[in-house]
Enzyme design. Structure first.
Site, PDB file in Angstrom:
ATOM      1  N   TYR A 154     -10.161  -2.110   3.701  1.00 21.90           N
ATOM      2  CA  TYR A 154      -9.269  -3.012   2.959  1.00 21.90           C
ATOM      3  C   TYR A 154     -10.050  -4.157   2.307  1.00 21.90           C
ATOM      4  O   TYR A 154      -9.841  -4.488   1.142  1.00 21.90           O
ATOM      5  CB  TYR A 154      -8.230  -3.542   3.946  1.00 21.90           C
ATOM      6  CG  TYR A 154      -7.142  -4.422   3.370  1.00 21.90           C
ATOM      7  CD1 TYR A 154      -6.071  -3.861   2.675  1.00 21.90           C
ATOM      8  CD2 TYR A 154      -7.161  -5.802   3.571  1.00 21.90           C
ATOM      9  CE1 TYR A 154      -5.051  -4.670   2.176  1.00 21.90           C
ATOM     10  CE2 TYR A 154      -6.150  -6.607   3.082  1.00 21.90           C
ATOM     11  CZ  TYR A 154      -5.090  -6.036   2.389  1.00 21.90           C
ATOM     12  OH  TYR A 154      -4.085  -6.844   1.900  1.00 21.90           O
ATOM     13  N   LYS A 158     -10.345  -4.907  -1.650  1.00 26.90           N
ATOM     14  CA  LYS A 158      -9.888  -6.184  -2.230  1.00 26.90           C
ATOM     15  C   LYS A 158     -11.051  -6.916  -2.922  1.00 26.90           C
ATOM     16  O   LYS A 158     -10.857  -7.543  -3.960  1.00 26.90           O
ATOM     17  CB  LYS A 158      -9.249  -7.056  -1.144  1.00 26.90           C
ATOM     18  CG  LYS A 158      -7.947  -6.465  -0.565  1.00 26.90           C
ATOM     19  CD  LYS A 158      -6.913  -6.212  -1.637  1.00 26.90           C
ATOM     20  CE  LYS A 158      -5.559  -5.819  -1.091  1.00 26.90           C
ATOM     21  NZ  LYS A 158      -4.577  -5.525  -2.142  1.00 26.90           N
TER      22      LYS A 158
END
Ligand code: NAP
Length: 248
Positions: A154, A158
């Site tokens: 993640y 991002k």
């Protein structure tokens, strides 16, 4: 804020932050195309906007599927000659420490959060650039700035969105298309219910948040709406953290 009857496409608009963004833009007279994975979820979000007097359309698209995005974009650009605002918000987590993270967990998070932005932007930004006006907003995360144990996939996705945001800002500046990222901290949505509802975990998290509370989806929607407005026309290539002071 001024919006001049623009049209926006918001991914992940069925729930949480994306739904709040879609509703906030619709209240400003923007026509909103609500995209989510399930037809029920984006359908309900669009219906509630229309019931409140706004303009919205729902489209179920799996953003992890590049071919599905291409097909959806072709259909939408047949109906709307230009989509002025693109908000890449759809996202998932598949948390786990690196040694226990499967390749499938890695791939699905990168595809859904990051590769989806590449595909949507490729299709939607061309007519935007031709029209010499556009806004691209990518919903990143403080995880992409600080890193977060258990979120290798993640935080990489991002951070990738932040790099992409800055490159798009440079590539599209001459076309009057801005590109910015919003990096939320801990916001109360389905994605964080597990932490927010666990007293011990939430107390630990709030120790790291100077404002001592979780954010609301509206906090992210308000920042995003501003970046979509006419008044934000001189802002590009930036990352705005909305995190209760976590990363200051
Ligand atoms: P959420 O409540 O779990 O909602 C996620 C939305 O994304 C849903 O509408 C979902 O569609 C959609 N989505 C997920 N996978 C998709 C796919 N493959 N294709 C199409 N749509 C898909 O999440 P949220 O908390 O609002 O998060 C929104 C964004 O903010 C995400 O990018 C997330 O990473 C980011 N963010 C959130 C937080 C937080 O604390 N909540 C913090 C930092 C960043 P369905 O409704 O059809 O399932």
């Amino acid at each position: 804020m001024t919006f001049n009857n623009r049209t926006a496409l918001v991914t992940g608009a069925g729930r949480g932050i994306g739904k709040a963004i879609a509703e906030t833009l619709a209240r400003q007279g923007v026509t909103v195309i609500c995209v989510s994975k399930s037809a029920d979820s984006c359908g309900a979000a669009a219906a509630s906007i229309v019931a409140a007097g706004g303009k919205a359309k729902a489209l179920a698209v799996d953003v992890a599927d590049g071919a599905a995005i291409a097909k959806a974009a072709e259909q939408l650009l047949g109906e709307f000659p230009v989509i002025d605002i693109l908000v890449n918000n759809a996202g998932i987590t598949r948390d786990g420490l690196l040694f226990r993270m499967s390749e499938d967990d890695w791939d699905s998070v990168i595809q859904t959060n990051l590769t989806s932005c590449f595909h949507w932007t490729k299709h939607i930004a061309r007519p935007m650039a031709r029209a010499r006006w556009g806004r691209i907003i990518n919903i990143a995360s403080v995880s992409g700035i600080m890193g977060n144990a258990g979120q290798a996939n993640y935080s990489a996705a991002k951070a990738g969105m932040i790099g992409l945001t800055k490159t798009l800002a440079r590539e599209f500046a001459s076309r009057n298309v801005t590109s910015n990222a919003v990096a939320p901290g801990f916001i109360k949505t389905d994605m964080t219910t597990e932490f927010v509802n666990n007293a011990e975990v939430s107390a630990k998290i709030l120790e790291t948040v100077p404002l001592k509370r979780f954010g609301e989806a509206a906090d992210i929607a308000n920042m995003t709406a501003f970046l979509c407005s006419e008044e934000a026309g001189y802002i590009t290539g930036q990352v705005f953290t909305v995190d209760g002071g976590m990363t200051m």
